[in-house]
Design a protein around this motif. Sequence first.
Motif, PDB file in Angstrom:
ATOM      1  N   VAL A 106      28.097 -10.820  27.131  1.00 39.09           N
ATOM      2  CA  VAL A 106      29.152 -10.835  26.118  1.00 39.09           C
ATOM      3  C   VAL A 106      30.231 -11.791  26.613  1.00 39.09           C
ATOM      4  N   PHE A 107      30.539 -12.794  25.808  1.00 37.84           N
ATOM      5  CA  PHE A 107      31.663 -13.681  26.137  1.00 37.84           C
ATOM      6  C   PHE A 107      32.910 -13.133  25.457  1.00 37.84           C
ATOM      7  N   GLY A 108      34.007 -13.097  26.194  1.00 32.82           N
ATOM      8  CA  GLY A 108      35.260 -12.607  25.615  1.00 32.82           C
ATOM      9  C   GLY A 108      35.110 -11.169  25.168  1.00 32.82           C
ATOM     10  N   HIS A 141      28.666 -11.407  21.501  1.00 32.56           N
ATOM     11  CA  HIS A 141      27.516 -10.780  22.156  1.00 32.56           C
ATOM     12  C   HIS A 141      26.330 -11.743  22.086  1.00 32.56           C
ATOM     13  N   VAL A 142      26.156 -12.555  23.122  1.00 30.07           N
ATOM     14  CA  VAL A 142      25.223 -13.686  23.066  1.00 30.07           C
ATOM     15  C   VAL A 142      23.806 -13.300  23.496  1.00 30.07           C
ATOM     16  N   LEU A 143      23.665 -12.511  24.543  1.00 31.26           N
ATOM     17  CA  LEU A 143      22.338 -12.009  24.918  1.00 31.26           C
ATOM     18  C   LEU A 143      22.307 -10.513  24.638  1.00 31.26           C
ATOM     19  N   SER A 182      19.623 -23.920  18.089  1.00 32.92           N
ATOM     20  CA  SER A 182      20.838 -24.151  18.848  1.00 32.92           C
ATOM     21  C   SER A 182      21.765 -22.933  18.717  1.00 32.92           C
ATOM     22  N   GLY A 183      22.338 -22.513  19.833  1.00 35.64           N
ATOM     23  CA  GLY A 183      23.256 -21.379  19.817  1.00 35.64           C
ATOM     24  C   GLY A 183      22.578 -20.026  19.935  1.00 35.64           C
ATOM     25  N   SER A 184      21.244 -20.015  20.127  1.00 36.20           N
ATOM     26  CA  SER A 184      20.547 -18.722  20.173  1.00 36.20           C
ATOM     27  C   SER A 184      20.673 -18.026  21.526  1.00 36.20           C
ATOM     28  N   GLY A 185      21.154 -18.751  22.548  1.00 43.31           N
ATOM     29  CA  GLY A 185      21.394 -18.108  23.848  1.00 43.31           C
ATOM     30  C   GLY A 185      20.483 -18.585  24.967  1.00 43.31           C
ATOM     31  N   LYS A 186      19.714 -19.661  24.727  1.00 47.41           N
ATOM     32  CA  LYS A 186      18.746 -20.140  25.714  1.00 47.41           C
ATOM     33  C   LYS A 186      19.422 -20.565  27.020  1.00 47.41           C
ATOM     34  N   SER A 187      20.461 -21.395  26.898  1.00 47.55           N
ATOM     35  CA  SER A 187      21.146 -21.860  28.113  1.00 47.55           C
ATOM     36  C   SER A 187      21.822 -20.711  28.827  1.00 47.55           C
ATOM     37  N   THR A 188      22.422 -19.825  28.067  1.00 47.12           N
ATOM     38  CA  THR A 188      23.096 -18.681  28.676  1.00 47.12           C
ATOM     39  C   THR A 188      22.099 -17.846  29.472  1.00 47.12           C
ATOM     40  N   LEU A 189      20.902 -17.670  28.934  1.00 47.66           N
ATOM     41  CA  LEU A 189      19.879 -16.900  29.656  1.00 47.66           C
ATOM     42  C   LEU A 189      19.538 -17.573  30.984  1.00 47.66           C
TER      43      LEU A 189
END
Length: 253
Positions: free
Chosen positions: A16-18, A22-24, A43-50
């Motif tokens: 969760v950012f901020g 809730h990204v992942l 794009s924006g689905s959370g791949k990089s964050t994972l």
Amino acid sequence: MNDKKTMVKIENLHKVFGKDSHVLRGIDLDVKAGEVVVILGPSGSGKSTLLRCINFLETPTAGTITVDGLTVNAGKATKEEETKILQIRKKTGMCFQSFNLFPHMTAIENVIEGPVTVLGQAKSECIPYAEELLDWVGLSDKRDVHPSRLSGGQQQRVAIARSLAMKPDVMLFDEPTSALDPELVGEVVEVMERLADEGMTILAVTHEMHFARDVAHRVLIMDGGDWIEQGPPEEIFTNPREQRSKQFLAHIL
Ligand code: ADP
Ligand code: MG
């Protein structure tokens, strides 16, 4: 693959950012040693964050991450967890879209940077292996050249050699060819393919269809911070089950 040991295991991972981004949303993933996994998704689905959570460039909000038997529980902030995070960082190499080489260092200096500063090895001690790696990525002749004088494809190959210098157990690739001119994509994909052939465990976010179809053992499609579906490439690309996968694949195939 099923008889191989698990190299990366993720259980119920949340980020969760901020306050409320809730990204992942409860990711589970089990990657065997030597397995090549491609992650696709809008794009924006959370791949990089994972990927960034796997080597703790981002701090997961909840869940557990296990790399090569070392388990970190996101909820705990103990000294012991901190130590395990540092160990996991050493076990996971990462290559990004932007190569992030040190501009003031030559290719060989970039490659030995990790072993010298993170592992505390003497320069003379790491140079032979660094030279071997530069040779392996086809850049022996660029040993003493600075990044600004290398093409994007060459820079990314130096970046891969730099990651390998830490002798990682897992390589994470986040769109490693997206910033490259089309004619330079092949030389980077070829290096990734050789890594896969040599048995490296790989998690790659990439829309390079040759790599996803012919090299990956498994393809996972992400949307909205969780998997939509996963399977062997031949199934995912020819017969996706979920409507959202079909829509996404229609855009990239
Ligand atoms: P992908 O790689 O699939 O395109 P990302 O993981 O980069 O997706 O981003 C997923 C979502 O998380 C996006 O909505 C993005 O804006 C958000 N996000 C990523 N990093 C941060 C951050 N450091 N702070 C706040 N939001 C972020
Ligand atoms: Mg991304």
